[in-house]
Design a protein around this motif. Structure first.
Motif, short mmCIF file in Angstrom:
data_model
loop_
_atom_site.label_atom_id
_atom_site.label_comp_id
_atom_site.label_asym_id
_atom_site.label_seq_id
_atom_site.Cartn_x
_atom_site.Cartn_y
_atom_site.Cartn_z
N GLN A 1 -0.49 3.62 8.99
CA GLN A 1 -1.54 3.36 8.01
C GLN A 1 -2.82 4.11 8.38
O GLN A 1 -3.14 4.30 9.56
N SER B 1 0.07 2.13 -5.99
CA SER B 1 -0.57 2.43 -4.71
C SER B 1 -2.00 1.91 -4.59
O SER B 1 -2.41 1.47 -3.52
N GLY C 1 -1.08 -1.85 -4.07
CA GLY C 1 -0.55 -1.36 -2.81
C GLY C 1 -1.52 -1.27 -1.65
O GLY C 1 -2.61 -1.84 -1.65
N ASN C 2 -1.12 -0.47 -0.66
CA ASN C 2 -1.84 -0.38 0.61
C ASN C 2 -3.23 0.23 0.49
O ASN C 2 -4.05 0.08 1.41
N TRP C 3 -3.50 0.94 -0.59
CA TRP C 3 -4.77 1.66 -0.73
C TRP C 3 -5.65 1.05 -1.82
O TRP C 3 -6.49 1.72 -2.40
N GLU D 1 -9.99 -2.34 3.50
CA GLU D 1 -8.73 -2.32 4.23
C GLU D 1 -8.27 -0.90 4.54
O GLU D 1 -7.44 -0.70 5.42
N CYS D 2 -8.79 0.06 3.81
CA CYS D 2 -8.35 1.44 4.02
C CYS D 2 -9.53 2.39 3.84
O CYS D 2 -10.24 2.71 4.78
#
Length: 477
Positions: free
Chosen positions: A121, A210, A214-216, A221-222
């Motif tokens: 990540q 995404s 999602g993760n982004w 968090e990102c």
């Protein structure tokens, strides 16, 4: 038989690939023996790690995956089996791999591999790169380089101190299409490059996957979406205009649609797609994006990224019932921009504009116009048309397709990196750590412009942020 995972490499006997003597002191960039494949350790074996490792699978005489770190058990087992990785070199986390490497360096005097691919990540990039650069590994790091300026400067210092070969996941540079355009720009055939108009159509359901579910999806968090999605677009624009550098930048953008205020009234109070009466009419239906394709036998992206192992009806249904990928896009916790424009002025007076937008049918198939003093280029990542104003002739160019993601850019990058490691030459990568840092600084400057509502002086911006981070580092020490 299940794989047996270890947290260290025992010194009584090393795997065969460790018997090869690496040349030079730790951190030296030295050519490897011509007959041996370049060995790599893959850290993070998700979609991006798998994309880069595929080169080793197809070209075992040139590259071999010999170690890995991946926390998801099924994904880990599948990857280890595919690449026949020794069980003592399979780890659940990068710290275990790093500790085993330290042990091997101490007891045997060898690294576990020639290079590492960092595909964890984004927020973890800095820690992993610093750690493995410190042990002298050559590094290919997935984009973005890092999610904060502090981490970028730490990585820059670590790479320079180690003297290693460093590759960046700016894959757009490495496709046959982009390389052909870059060659044309450098040739001067159409005169001087004056202006570029570049668009990244992310794709409506790709963005929902995404950057909403999602993760982004969350900046804290990102990072912001211009960085996580489009830093390689800004990078290739900077590359085309080089040696001119960005001097002024402005940007505008927002989270316009994927928020509760835009929720269709027919969706009522539904929080998840599988319980929503409006689902059949919604373009962002999780059932349409994940479950229906798997039911038709399509087990690739994006469904493959939301489960551990191979997707099926049962595990996808479970994720949609209980996880973020089944949430209504208007009820999710996302906060990153779904549309943004960036304007850049370069040191020679040339200009570029870039648009990142979620709401497209095309999925990441960039549209580009390059305007020269004597002609123009219009391209779509597959073909490009060159028009010469002097002859008034237009020529269609169709570069060869090599397969893989980003029009062959994934394959082109890992192949180029492996060749550079083999030869011990950073310049074969086609970029340097300084250039990578500068293009990332341009992206950070653009986001500062968007948030602060001002035109940013790029030179002053870099000077200011380096001084601020330098003072903060001194205060910590």
């Amino acid at each position: 038989m299940p794989l047996q995972f270890k947290t260290k490499v025992f010194s009584h006997k090393s795997p065969k690939h460790l018997d090869r003597q690496l040349k030079g002191a730790m951190g030296d960039v030295t050519a490897l023996d011509s007959g041996d494949p370049v060995t790599i350790a893959v850290i993070g074996c998700g979609q991006r790690g798998q994309a880069y490792a595929e080169y080793a699978f197809s070209n075992p005489s040139k590259c071999k995956v010999v170690a890995m770190a991946e926390p998801r058990p099924n994904t880990c087992a599948i990857f280890a089996q595919k690449y026949s990785i020794d069980g003592t070199l399979v780890f659940h986390d990068w710290e275990g791999l790093h500790a085993a490497s330290a042990e091997t360096l101490k007891t045997v005097g060898h690294r576990l591999a020639d290079a590492v691919v960092v595909a964890v990540q984004d927020s973890m990039h800095a820690a992993v790169v610093e750690a493995f650069a410190g042990q002298g590994y050559h590094i290919l790091c997935e984009k973005p380089m890092a999610t904060s300026l502090d981490d970028i400067f730490k990585m820059e210092a670590a790479v320079k101190k180690a003297g290693i070969i460093f590759g960046m996941g700016h894959v757009l540079r490495y496709s046959p299409y982009s390389k052909a355009i870059t060659e044309l720009v450098r040739s001067g055939t159409l005169g001087e490059l004056i202006n570029a108009v570049h668009v990244e159509p992310i794709g409506y359901y790709h963005f929902a996957h995404s950057y909403v579910r999602g993760n982004w999806a969350q900046e804290k968090e990102c990072s912001f979406s211009l960085m996580t999605k489009s830093c390689h677009d800004i990078d290739i624009l900077c590359n085309w205009f080089a040696p001119a550098t960005p001097v002024r930048i402005s940007s505008f953008g927002s989270l316009k649609h994927f928020r509760k205020g835009a929720k269709p009234s027919a969706a009522d109070e539904a929080q998840r797609c599988l319980e929503c009466h409006y689902e059949r009419s919604c373009p962002y239906s999780a059932k349409k994006i994940y479950l229906d394709p798997v039911a038709r036998g399509n087990k690739g992206w994006p469904a493959s990224t939301i489960v551990d192992g191979i997707p099926d009806i049962e595990n996808i249904s479970e994720v949609l019932k209980n996880g973020p990928y089944g949430q209504c896009v208007y009820e999710s916790t996302n906060d990153v921009c779904d549309n943004q424009v960036v304007n850049i002025e370069f040191s020679d007076g040339s200009t570029a504009s870039f648009t990142m937008v979620a709401f497209t049918s095309l999925i990441c198939e960039r549209q580009t116009r390059l305007h020269f003093t004597h002609g123009e280029v219009i391209g779509d990542m597959s073909t490009f048309t060159v028009t010469d104003f002097r002859t008034r002739k237009s020529t269609l160019h169709t570069p060869p397709l090599e397969g893989g993601g980003h029009g062959g850019g994934d394959l082109g990058l890992i192949r180029t990196f492996v060749e550079a490691v083999k030869a011990g030459k950073q310049d074969m990568v086609g970029t340097s750590i300084d250039e990578v840092v500068n293009s990332h600084l341009t992206v950070f400057a653009a986001e500062s412009s968007r948030k602060e509502g001002r035109v940013v002086d790029c030179v002053e911006y870099e000077k200011t942020v380096r001084e601020q981070i330098g003072r903060a580092t001194e205060d910590e020490n």
